[in-house]
Scaffold this motif. Sequence first.
Motif, PDB file in Angstrom:
ATOM      1  N   GLU A 310      40.845  30.081  38.053  1.00 52.49           N
ATOM      2  CA  GLU A 310      40.470  31.835  37.542  1.00 52.49           C
ATOM      3  C   GLU A 310      42.273  32.335  37.202  1.00 52.49           C
ATOM      4  N   VAL A 311      42.046  32.797  36.103  1.00 58.23           N
ATOM      5  CA  VAL A 311      43.451  33.599  35.711  1.00 58.23           C
ATOM      6  C   VAL A 311      42.553  34.828  35.123  1.00 58.23           C
ATOM      7  N   ASP A 319      44.050  35.836  22.137  1.00 53.19           N
ATOM      8  CA  ASP A 319      43.740  34.255  22.298  1.00 53.19           C
ATOM      9  C   ASP A 319      43.026  33.681  23.355  1.00 53.19           C
ATOM     10  N   ALA A 320      42.689  34.598  24.643  1.00 52.63           N
ATOM     11  CA  ALA A 320      41.993  34.019  25.654  1.00 52.63           C
ATOM     12  C   ALA A 320      41.660  33.119  25.421  1.00 52.63           C
ATOM     13  N   ASP A 321      40.022  32.788  24.186  1.00 52.84           N
ATOM     14  CA  ASP A 321      39.232  31.387  24.789  1.00 52.84           C
ATOM     15  C   ASP A 321      39.821  29.897  24.392  1.00 52.84           C
ATOM     16  N   VAL A 322      41.433  30.628  23.592  1.00 54.28           N
ATOM     17  CA  VAL A 322      42.222  29.101  23.272  1.00 54.28           C
ATOM     18  C   VAL A 322      43.140  29.034  24.825  1.00 54.28           C
ATOM     19  N   THR A 323      43.260  29.663  25.001  1.00 54.62           N
ATOM     20  CA  THR A 323      44.163  29.785  25.651  1.00 54.62           C
ATOM     21  C   THR A 323      43.647  29.190  27.298  1.00 54.62           C
ATOM     22  N   TRP A 326      43.787  25.208  26.621  1.00 53.86           N
ATOM     23  CA  TRP A 326      44.082  24.752  26.828  1.00 53.86           C
ATOM     24  C   TRP A 326      44.728  24.939  28.588  1.00 53.86           C
ATOM     25  N   LEU A 327      44.660  25.693  29.507  1.00 50.86           N
ATOM     26  CA  LEU A 327      44.977  25.637  30.581  1.00 50.86           C
ATOM     27  C   LEU A 327      43.717  24.853  31.265  1.00 50.86           C
ATOM     28  N   SER A 328      43.064  24.734  30.493  1.00 48.28           N
ATOM     29  CA  SER A 328      41.670  23.929  31.421  1.00 48.28           C
ATOM     30  C   SER A 328      42.359  22.142  30.917  1.00 48.28           C
ATOM     31  N   GLU A 329      42.636  21.955  30.075  1.00 43.80           N
ATOM     32  CA  GLU A 329      43.083  20.757  29.607  1.00 43.80           C
ATOM     33  C   GLU A 329      44.264  20.067  30.870  1.00 43.80           C
ATOM     34  N   ARG A 330      45.298  21.253  31.272  1.00 47.35           N
ATOM     35  CA  ARG A 330      46.817  21.128  31.643  1.00 47.35           C
ATOM     36  C   ARG A 330      45.789  21.022  33.271  1.00 47.35           C
ATOM     37  N   ALA A 331      45.339  21.085  33.665  1.00 46.39           N
ATOM     38  CA  ALA A 331      44.637  21.812  35.167  1.00 46.39           C
ATOM     39  C   ALA A 331      43.753  20.820  35.189  1.00 46.39           C
ATOM     40  N   GLN A 332      42.930  19.704  34.109  1.00 46.31           N
ATOM     41  CA  GLN A 332      41.882  18.605  34.374  1.00 46.31           C
ATOM     42  C   GLN A 332      40.258  19.350  35.064  1.00 46.31           C
ATOM     43  N   VAL A 337      40.151  32.511  31.887  1.00 48.48           N
ATOM     44  CA  VAL A 337      40.981  34.237  31.527  1.00 48.48           C
ATOM     45  C   VAL A 337      40.283  34.736  31.655  1.00 48.48           C
ATOM     46  N   ARG A 338      39.943  36.069  32.104  1.00 49.34           N
ATOM     47  CA  ARG A 338      39.198  37.363  32.612  1.00 49.34           C
ATOM     48  C   ARG A 338      40.405  37.955  31.917  1.00 49.34           C
ATOM     49  N   HIS A 339      39.724  39.337  31.429  1.00 51.19           N
ATOM     50  CA  HIS A 339      40.265  40.799  31.780  1.00 51.19           C
ATOM     51  C   HIS A 339      39.139  41.279  32.427  1.00 51.19           C
ATOM     52  N   PRO A 340      38.980  41.348  33.340  1.00 55.92           N
ATOM     53  CA  PRO A 340      37.898  41.954  34.420  1.00 55.92           C
ATOM     54  C   PRO A 340      38.755  44.106  34.369  1.00 55.92           C
ATOM     55  N   GLN A 341      37.100  44.637  34.165  1.00 56.59           N
ATOM     56  CA  GLN A 341      37.204  46.188  34.071  1.00 56.59           C
ATOM     57  C   GLN A 341      36.301  46.888  34.811  1.00 56.59           C
ATOM     58  N   ARG A 342      36.257  45.888  35.664  1.00 58.82           N
ATOM     59  CA  ARG A 342      35.597  47.117  37.118  1.00 58.82           C
ATOM     60  C   ARG A 342      35.153  45.902  38.508  1.00 58.82           C
ATOM     61  N   GLY A 343      35.075  46.450  39.431  1.00 60.49           N
ATOM     62  CA  GLY A 343      34.802  45.637  40.414  1.00 60.49           C
ATOM     63  C   GLY A 343      36.319  45.505  41.416  1.00 60.49           C
ATOM     64  N   ARG A 344      36.069  44.333  42.327  1.00 61.31           N
ATOM     65  CA  ARG A 344      37.397  44.572  43.161  1.00 61.31           C
ATOM     66  C   ARG A 344      38.531  43.162  42.182  1.00 61.31           C
ATOM     67  N   LYS A 345      38.094  42.546  41.072  1.00 63.52           N
ATOM     68  CA  LYS A 345      38.633  42.215  40.418  1.00 63.52           C
ATOM     69  C   LYS A 345      39.574  42.838  39.584  1.00 63.52           C
ATOM     70  N   ALA A 346      38.700  43.818  38.814  1.00 65.81           N
ATOM     71  CA  ALA A 346      39.454  45.007  38.107  1.00 65.81           C
ATOM     72  C   ALA A 346      40.749  45.825  39.097  1.00 65.81           C
ATOM     73  N   ARG A 347      40.246  45.705  40.464  1.00 64.30           N
ATOM     74  CA  ARG A 347      41.080  46.972  41.656  1.00 64.30           C
ATOM     75  C   ARG A 347      42.122  45.754  42.036  1.00 64.30           C
ATOM     76  N   LEU A 348      41.977  44.332  41.982  1.00 63.28           N
ATOM     77  CA  LEU A 348      43.037  43.280  42.024  1.00 63.28           C
ATOM     78  C   LEU A 348      44.301  43.370  40.178  1.00 63.28           C
ATOM     79  N   VAL A 349      43.540  43.666  39.539  1.00 64.20           N
ATOM     80  CA  VAL A 349      44.696  43.916  37.941  1.00 64.20           C
ATOM     81  C   VAL A 349      45.621  44.941  38.367  1.00 64.20           C
ATOM     82  N   GLU A 350      45.090  45.700  38.474  1.00 60.24           N
ATOM     83  CA  GLU A 350      45.712  46.926  39.064  1.00 60.24           C
ATOM     84  C   GLU A 350      46.614  47.117  39.962  1.00 60.24           C
TER      85      GLU A 350
END
Length: 597
Positions: A310-311, A319-323, A326-332, A337-350
């Motif tokens: 998870e990124v 282009d989040a879906d395309v990225t 691509w990341l899935s192919e590299r990581a196998q 790729v998410r832009h969280p707007q509430r909750g714990r994950k949103a606090r993390l990017v804040e």
Amino acid sequence: MLSEKIKGLPDRPGVYLFKGKRGEMLYIGKALSLRKRVQSYFQRREAQSERSERMASLLSQVLDVEVIVTDNEIEALILESNLVKERQPKYNVVLKDDKHYPFLKLDLHDPWPRLQVVRQVKEDKALYFGPYVPATTMWQLLHLINRTFPLRKCPDIRGRRHCLDYHLGRCLGPCEQSVSKAEYDQVVERVRLVLEGRDRELAKQLEESMHQAAGRLEFERAAKFRDQLLTLREALAGQKVLSAGGEEQDAFGISIQGAEANIQILLIRRGRLVGRESFTCGEGLARTPGDLLDAFIRQFYLRRRTIPPEVLTSHPMEDADVTARWLSERAQHRVEVRHPQRGRKARLVELAVKNAEIVLMASLKSTAGRDAALEDLRRVLAISQIPHRIEAYDISNIQGMLAVGSQVVYEDALPRRSDYKRYRIKTVSGADDYAMLEEVLRRRFARVAQWPLPDLILIDGGRGQLNVALKVARGLGQRELPIISLAKEEEVVHHPFRHTPIALPEGSRARHLLLQIRDEAHRFAITYHKKLRGKQSLSSILEEIPGVGEKRRQALLRGFGSLKAMQQATIEEIRRVGGLPSHAAAAVHDFLQALAE
């Protein structure tokens, strides 16, 4: 004509390359439709005021457009990322080469693997962990591993005997077969678990091994496992737990001020915050913070071996879906790729954004930022005036040979390269950094008439180096001249009137400035040292090594013929060909290996 060429571009996915009058690469981008994307740059060209200054500058220089058609958007993304990395165009967001940051290398193809600090990843099938930014995180991790898991430290065990590390319990002694291959491999596997962040799995293994040893009445062995377990738990206690779910995530936060941007990455492994990385760059041609993050993330993961499932990003990416694909192919494995707007994950990017804002505040690129950094430095060091002119010194040598010193000068927090000086050490033989530093400083102070004294002297080193500098200055009557030293690994300042070193806050302007100057002195010294090494013939290199006389030099020259052949030889081969005692052969071997680095 350029406008006609643009009209004829294909309406297909691909990569476009903007070129200048000499054919130089200005900008590389990708598009779902090459024609529409390139046309969008040149529409309403007369309304330049609506564009950013940087965009206007680019378009005024574009004289040619080249395109490469791909089958789909993923292929375009991969091609764009690789071309940007390879050609580093002026107007792209270019992530600087990771060789400036340290990695930890573990080569499992070596029969007795050791942990190495390296600056560059090679395609040699070894495991690389990093890069570690800041480098202090790597040194802390390495310190934990070295005192917990006793892998060998020497570069080559052939022809070796037990050293001090073995007698202090810091090495298992594979050089004299004091440990079985199976037991050594078990320790290597535990080091690997630490480096991969699988601390809980390792703790469970150590606890089981401790109970098994105690059950067999092997109490000394059980005690070793107990000590390793306690050390590991101590380290884990210092990691902030962000989630009980044990997620694996990278959280990206961005802050932009003017033409400068800072991106912070919080590394979450098994639900714990295990690291933070920071990158400052120009805004490129990004229209939004999300565009800049998208360009940066592709460059960032192009250099990474491990990608979490998870990124998280602080701003939405077009282009989040395309990225993500691509990341899935590299990581196998699947990567979201998410832009969280509430909750714990949103606090993390804040939190990541807040860190990015703090770093930008400490930036030295603006006049106001430089002035603030110098005032901050004056206050922290408790000196009477602002240090407008700062001189920094560093020493570089290999086991005392080809020794050089460097002097770099900063005025008002900017490098003054015309005043840089290089010194070839003349009076010191052997590996004595203190004496070398003393020689450099005496030669500098002898020319006070031509070069006025600075407001502050910075020495690359610890308390010992500081004491040498103080002795030289005071011996020449310069008792009031402010002098400090900056230790490499701990990144702390040693001050003449403070018994304990000063640990500057990580985001402070003063710390940023001192690290920048110290690193520049180190770079300048290393560059000169490498230049001297490149001029040396094999014969003159051998002359630098104590214990290798004329007769033995000639034998080595006849036997090996070239520097490369000698660097590939073992200690035993050098001993036999040159007729050297074991300790002299080991010295020659180690010196030549250091030259190769």
